[in-house]
Scaffold this motif. Structure first.
Motif, PDB file in Angstrom:
ATOM      1  N   PHE A  80       9.333 -12.447  43.056  1.00  0.00           N
ATOM      2  CA  PHE A  80       9.333 -12.370  41.597  1.00  0.00           C
ATOM      3  C   PHE A  80       8.646 -11.081  41.144  1.00  0.00           C
ATOM      4  O   PHE A  80       7.756 -10.562  41.825  1.00  0.00           O
ATOM      5  N   ARG A  81       9.058 -10.606  39.994  1.00  0.00           N
ATOM      6  CA  ARG A  81       8.315  -9.566  39.283  1.00  0.00           C
ATOM      7  C   ARG A  81       7.972 -10.143  37.910  1.00  0.00           C
ATOM      8  O   ARG A  81       8.869 -10.482  37.131  1.00  0.00           O
ATOM      9  N   ILE A  82       6.682 -10.234  37.620  1.00  0.00           N
ATOM     10  CA  ILE A  82       6.212 -11.000  36.466  1.00  0.00           C
ATOM     11  C   ILE A  82       5.519 -10.084  35.465  1.00  0.00           C
ATOM     12  O   ILE A  82       4.673  -9.263  35.845  1.00  0.00           O
ATOM     13  N   VAL A  83       5.868 -10.237  34.210  1.00  0.00           N
ATOM     14  CA  VAL A  83       5.076  -9.686  33.109  1.00  0.00           C
ATOM     15  C   VAL A  83       4.281 -10.845  32.518  1.00  0.00           C
ATOM     16  O   VAL A  83       4.863 -11.812  32.024  1.00  0.00           O
ATOM     17  N   GLY A  84       2.966 -10.763  32.606  1.00  0.00           N
ATOM     18  CA  GLY A  84       2.100 -11.799  32.062  1.00  0.00           C
ATOM     19  C   GLY A  84       1.468 -11.350  30.763  1.00  0.00           C
ATOM     20  O   GLY A  84       1.126 -10.173  30.591  1.00  0.00           O
ATOM     21  N   ALA A  85       1.287 -12.281  29.834  1.00  0.00           N
ATOM     22  CA  ALA A  85       0.681 -11.979  28.531  1.00  0.00           C
ATOM     23  C   ALA A  85       0.106 -13.271  27.978  1.00  0.00           C
ATOM     24  O   ALA A  85       0.177 -14.323  28.611  1.00  0.00           O
ATOM     25  N   HIS A  86      -0.472 -13.199  26.786  1.00  0.00           N
ATOM     26  CA  HIS A  86      -0.947 -14.428  26.147  1.00  0.00           C
ATOM     27  C   HIS A  86      -0.562 -14.442  24.674  1.00  0.00           C
ATOM     28  O   HIS A  86      -0.416 -13.391  24.035  1.00  0.00           O
ATOM     29  N   THR A  87      -0.396 -15.646  24.152  1.00  0.00           N
ATOM     30  CA  THR A  87       0.145 -15.841  22.801  1.00  0.00           C
ATOM     31  C   THR A  87      -0.917 -16.106  21.748  1.00  0.00           C
ATOM     32  O   THR A  87      -0.617 -16.076  20.554  1.00  0.00           O
ATOM     33  N   ASP A  88      -2.154 -16.396  22.157  1.00  0.00           N
ATOM     34  CA  ASP A  88      -3.191 -16.785  21.197  1.00  0.00           C
ATOM     35  C   ASP A  88      -4.035 -15.595  20.784  1.00  0.00           C
ATOM     36  O   ASP A  88      -4.126 -14.593  21.501  1.00  0.00           O
ATOM     37  N   SER A  89      -4.655 -15.717  19.611  1.00  0.00           N
ATOM     38  CA  SER A  89      -5.556 -14.709  19.075  1.00  0.00           C
ATOM     39  C   SER A  89      -6.766 -15.403  18.461  1.00  0.00           C
ATOM     40  O   SER A  89      -6.657 -16.545  17.989  1.00  0.00           O
ATOM     41  N   PRO A  90      -7.930 -14.744  18.434  1.00  0.00           N
ATOM     42  CA  PRO A  90      -9.107 -15.345  17.790  1.00  0.00           C
ATOM     43  C   PRO A  90      -8.844 -15.591  16.306  1.00  0.00           C
ATOM     44  O   PRO A  90      -8.282 -14.739  15.618  1.00  0.00           O
ATOM     45  N   ASN A  91      -9.242 -16.754  15.828  1.00  0.00           N
ATOM     46  CA  ASN A  91      -9.005 -17.066  14.422  1.00  0.00           C
ATOM     47  C   ASN A  91      -9.856 -18.266  13.993  1.00  0.00           C
ATOM     48  O   ASN A  91     -10.784 -18.672  14.696  1.00  0.00           O
ATOM     49  N   LEU A  92      -9.511 -18.847  12.868  1.00  0.00           N
ATOM     50  CA  LEU A  92     -10.161 -20.042  12.336  1.00  0.00           C
ATOM     51  C   LEU A  92      -9.173 -21.190  12.441  1.00  0.00           C
ATOM     52  O   LEU A  92      -8.019 -21.062  11.985  1.00  0.00           O
ATOM     53  N   TYR A 113     -12.264 -20.189  16.710  1.00  0.00           N
ATOM     54  CA  TYR A 113     -11.527 -20.140  17.974  1.00  0.00           C
ATOM     55  C   TYR A 113     -11.697 -18.756  18.597  1.00  0.00           C
ATOM     56  O   TYR A 113     -11.415 -17.730  17.970  1.00  0.00           O
ATOM     57  N   GLY A 114     -12.124 -18.737  19.864  1.00  0.00           N
ATOM     58  CA  GLY A 114     -12.279 -17.470  20.556  1.00  0.00           C
ATOM     59  C   GLY A 114     -13.434 -16.666  20.000  1.00  0.00           C
ATOM     60  O   GLY A 114     -14.419 -17.215  19.500  1.00  0.00           O
ATOM     61  N   GLY A 115     -13.322 -15.351  20.073  1.00  0.00           N
ATOM     62  CA  GLY A 115     -14.390 -14.460  19.615  1.00  0.00           C
ATOM     63  C   GLY A 115     -13.938 -13.508  18.532  1.00  0.00           C
ATOM     64  O   GLY A 115     -13.832 -12.290  18.764  1.00  0.00           O
ATOM     65  N   PRO A 116     -13.634 -14.007  17.342  1.00  0.00           N
ATOM     66  CA  PRO A 116     -13.149 -13.126  16.283  1.00  0.00           C
ATOM     67  C   PRO A 116     -14.260 -12.258  15.693  1.00  0.00           C
ATOM     68  O   PRO A 116     -15.448 -12.592  15.774  1.00  0.00           O
ATOM     69  N   LEU A 117     -13.879 -11.136  15.097  1.00  0.00           N
ATOM     70  CA  LEU A 117     -14.776 -10.384  14.229  1.00  0.00           C
ATOM     71  C   LEU A 117     -14.840 -11.150  12.909  1.00  0.00           C
ATOM     72  O   LEU A 117     -13.925 -11.061  12.077  1.00  0.00           O
ATOM     73  N   LEU A 118     -15.893 -11.925  12.728  1.00  0.00           N
ATOM     74  CA  LEU A 118     -15.951 -12.855  11.604  1.00  0.00           C
ATOM     75  C   LEU A 118     -15.822 -12.154  10.263  1.00  0.00           C
ATOM     76  O   LEU A 118     -15.172 -12.654   9.344  1.00  0.00           O
ATOM     77  N   ASN A 119     -16.451 -10.991  10.144  1.00  0.00           N
ATOM     78  CA  ASN A 119     -16.426 -10.307   8.852  1.00  0.00           C
ATOM     79  C   ASN A 119     -15.011  -9.914   8.430  1.00  0.00           C
ATOM     80  O   ASN A 119     -14.727  -9.751   7.236  1.00  0.00           O
ATOM     81  N   SER A 120     -14.089  -9.772   9.409  1.00  0.00           N
ATOM     82  CA  SER A 120     -12.724  -9.361   9.068  1.00  0.00           C
ATOM     83  C   SER A 120     -11.944 -10.469   8.368  1.00  0.00           C
ATOM     84  O   SER A 120     -10.873 -10.209   7.808  1.00  0.00           O
ATOM     85  N   TRP A 121     -12.474 -11.688   8.379  1.00  0.00           N
ATOM     86  CA  TRP A 121     -11.809 -12.803   7.714  1.00  0.00           C
ATOM     87  C   TRP A 121     -12.330 -13.034   6.294  1.00  0.00           C
ATOM     88  O   TRP A 121     -11.810 -13.898   5.578  1.00  0.00           O
ATOM     89  N   LEU A 122     -13.326 -12.275   5.879  1.00  0.00           N
ATOM     90  CA  LEU A 122     -13.907 -12.463   4.548  1.00  0.00           C
ATOM     91  C   LEU A 122     -13.055 -11.800   3.473  1.00  0.00           C
ATOM     92  O   LEU A 122     -12.477 -10.723   3.684  1.00  0.00           O
ATOM     93  N   ASP A 123     -12.998 -12.447   2.311  1.00  0.00           N
ATOM     94  CA  ASP A 123     -12.337 -11.875   1.121  1.00  0.00           C
ATOM     95  C   ASP A 123     -10.922 -11.401   1.439  1.00  0.00           C
ATOM     96  O   ASP A 123     -10.479 -10.344   0.983  1.00  0.00           O
ATOM     97  N   ARG A 124     -10.216 -12.170   2.226  1.00  0.00           N
ATOM     98  CA  ARG A 124      -8.841 -11.843   2.623  1.00  0.00           C
ATOM     99  C   ARG A 124      -7.933 -13.009   2.234  1.00  0.00           C
ATOM    100  O   ARG A 124      -8.306 -14.178   2.378  1.00  0.00           O
ATOM    101  N   ASP A 125      -6.741 -12.707   1.725  1.00  0.00           N
ATOM    102  CA  ASP A 125      -5.780 -13.752   1.387  1.00  0.00           C
ATOM    103  C   ASP A 125      -5.248 -14.367   2.680  1.00  0.00           C
ATOM    104  O   ASP A 125      -4.713 -13.665   3.536  1.00  0.00           O
ATOM    105  N   LEU A 126      -5.393 -15.682   2.794  1.00  0.00           N
ATOM    106  CA  LEU A 126      -5.087 -16.369   4.043  1.00  0.00           C
ATOM    107  C   LEU A 126      -4.057 -17.460   3.845  1.00  0.00           C
ATOM    108  O   LEU A 126      -4.087 -18.189   2.842  1.00  0.00           O
ATOM    109  N   GLY A 127      -3.160 -17.578   4.815  1.00  0.00           N
ATOM    110  CA  GLY A 127      -2.219 -18.687   4.864  1.00  0.00           C
ATOM    111  C   GLY A 127      -2.639 -19.684   5.928  1.00  0.00           C
ATOM    112  O   GLY A 127      -3.700 -19.545   6.553  1.00  0.00           O
ATOM    113  N   LEU A 128      -1.806 -20.678   6.153  1.00  0.00           N
ATOM    114  CA  LEU A 128      -2.114 -21.734   7.114  1.00  0.00           C
ATOM    115  C   LEU A 128      -0.830 -22.098   7.847  1.00  0.00           C
ATOM    116  O   LEU A 128       0.223 -22.278   7.212  1.00  0.00           O
TER     117      LEU A 128
END
Length: 432
Positions: A80-92, A113-128
């Motif tokens: 086999f020749r495999i390309v490995g990756a991951h689908t998740d990202s740090p978030n709330l 979840y994970g190790g997000p830069l917490l300040n980057s989630w402040l005062d930002r329009d967020l969906g769910l």
């Protein structure tokens, strides 16, 4: 996929569309599967008996996808020749009892979840977005892709030292988003709202896996639009490139001397230890079943794995113009300088000299430049699915990726050419 001597902005445009349409791992694998279906792949269920037929196949499990292409005439011991990756990202991510609030504000209880830069989630329009599980065990994707939530920052008038002493955030007290007003907080309100959005009777929803995302779309940035800003580049950039590369290589059919694979896992950001993570049994089980479905024995499985190579593709750090001292003084990767070859002698990355040769050959074949990344000795090094994959399956693994800034922010930054260069290198690798 054409040679990269001339930059194709269409690939990066498509990456931006993929990022916007993939707010969660569940959406990401659904979108990857849709693209592979268009390339002739078909889904196989883990509960069914598999046959040894040729062609493209894939398995979906939660937020993970394993896809592979068996060329005509492939032997049971074909490597086999495999390309490995991951689908998740740090978030709330939404807690089991999400409805909360105080002082006239309605809030959503979230867990980090994970190790997000917490300040980057402040005062930002967020969906769910995420998935809802129904009484019959089926799941339904849901995406509220509009400003719904906000984590409001404390005004500078009430924290006079914030610009001198730095922002200090308590993960429990300071990161709970607001989504309305009122004192009548009732259990079930959020899930009822999401069920209605998805067109499902609220009483049918018995489980959920939901997460917050920025609704600001990806965008070109800079005088000449030479940069891309967007969410979840770590690591959907690699998932997108791997999907495109596998679809391109599958078109070559019987010319392949090995079996190309895309393995995109969930839960990398919290250790990969799950049934859909790289430290779980999913990849090994799929590869073994492919060998056995083609009439192979354990000996064939051992031969196939011994000849297998995996490129673990994950984003890496570009040199930061404001913090160059945090990087190794002789290794300053730049955006649009080509993919990174990631090295750490303490095995935080799986690359060794023989792996470097494999990647160098692929880049040479694709006419793609590459650059090396190594951490500053005084700074701890992150890790990837690479060492896990090598140790768990005994296969040669090489860590690579694309250089970005603002890693683990709600919005990251890369060069506009690098995603295209990575995809071309992956085509050359999978093509052998």
């Amino acid at each position: 996929m054409s040679a990269p001597s001339r930059f194709d902005r269409g690939h990066t445009d498509d990456l931006m569309s993929f990022l916007a349409a993939s707010p969660t791992p569940y959406h990401a694998v659904a979108n990857a599967a849709e693209r592979l279906e268009k390339a002739g792949f078909r889904q196989v269920a883990e509960t069914d008996a598999w046959d040894g037929s040729s062609g493209g196949k894939y398995v979906l499990r939660g937020g993970a996808i394993i896809a592979w292409y068996v060329p005509e005439g492939a032997d049971a011991h074909t490597p086999f020749r495999i390309v490995g990756a991951h689908t998740d990202s740090p978030n709330l991510r939404v807690k089991p009892r999400p409805d909360s609030g105080a002082h006239g504000w309605r809030q959503v209880a979230v867990e980090i979840y994970g190790g997000p830069l917490l300040n980057s989630w402040l005062d930002r329009d967020l969906g769910l977005a995420g998935r809802l599980t129904l009484r019959d065990g089926s799941t339904r994707l849901v995406d509220v892709d509009r400003p719904l939530l906000r984590v409001p920052q404390l005004a500078v008038h009430l924290d006079r030292s914030v610009n001198t002493d730095g922002l200090k955030l308590d993960k429990q007290r300071h990161m709970q988003p607001v989504w309305g007003m009122g004192d009548d907080v009732r259990d079930g309100d959020l899930i009822a709202f999401l069920a209605e959005t998805a067109g499902i009777p609220s009483g049918e929803v018995t489980g959920w896996d939901l997460m917050v995302h920025s609704v600001e779309p990806p965008a070109y940035l800079g005088r000449d639009r030479e940069l891309v800003a967007g969410p979840r580049m770590d690591n959907l950039l690699s998932v997108h490139a791997g999907t495109a590369a596998l679809a391109a290589v599958a078109g070559r059919g019987s010319a392949l001397s090995h079996i190309p694979v895309l393995a995109a896992f969930d839960h990398e950001e919290n250790g990969s230890q799950s049934d859909t993570g790289a430290d779980g049994p999913l990849l090994g089980g799929v590869l073994e079943r492919s060998v056995f479905a083609r009439g192979g024995s354990y000996e064939d499985r051992a031969r196939a794995f011994a000849g297998t190579v995996c490129l673990s593709s994950d984003t890496g750090h570009a040199v930061h113009p404001n913090y160059a001292e945090r990087h190794d003084p002789t290794h300053h990767p730049r955006v649009d300088g080509g993919p990174l070859l990631k090295v750490n002698v303490n095995n935080r990355y799986a690359t060794d000299g023989s792996g470097r040769a494999v990647f160098a050959a692929a880049c040479e074949k694709a006419d793609v430049p590459f650059q090396s990344f190594v951490s500053n000795n005084a700074m701890p090094c992150g890790t990837t699915i690479g060492p896990i994959t090598a140790a768990r399956h005994g296969i040669r693994t090489v860590d690579i990726g694309v250089a970005i800034l603002s890693m683990h922010s709600a919005r990251e930054l890369c060069g506009a050419k690098d995603p295209f260069l990575l995809a071309n290198a992956l085509v050359a690798f999978l093509d052998g």
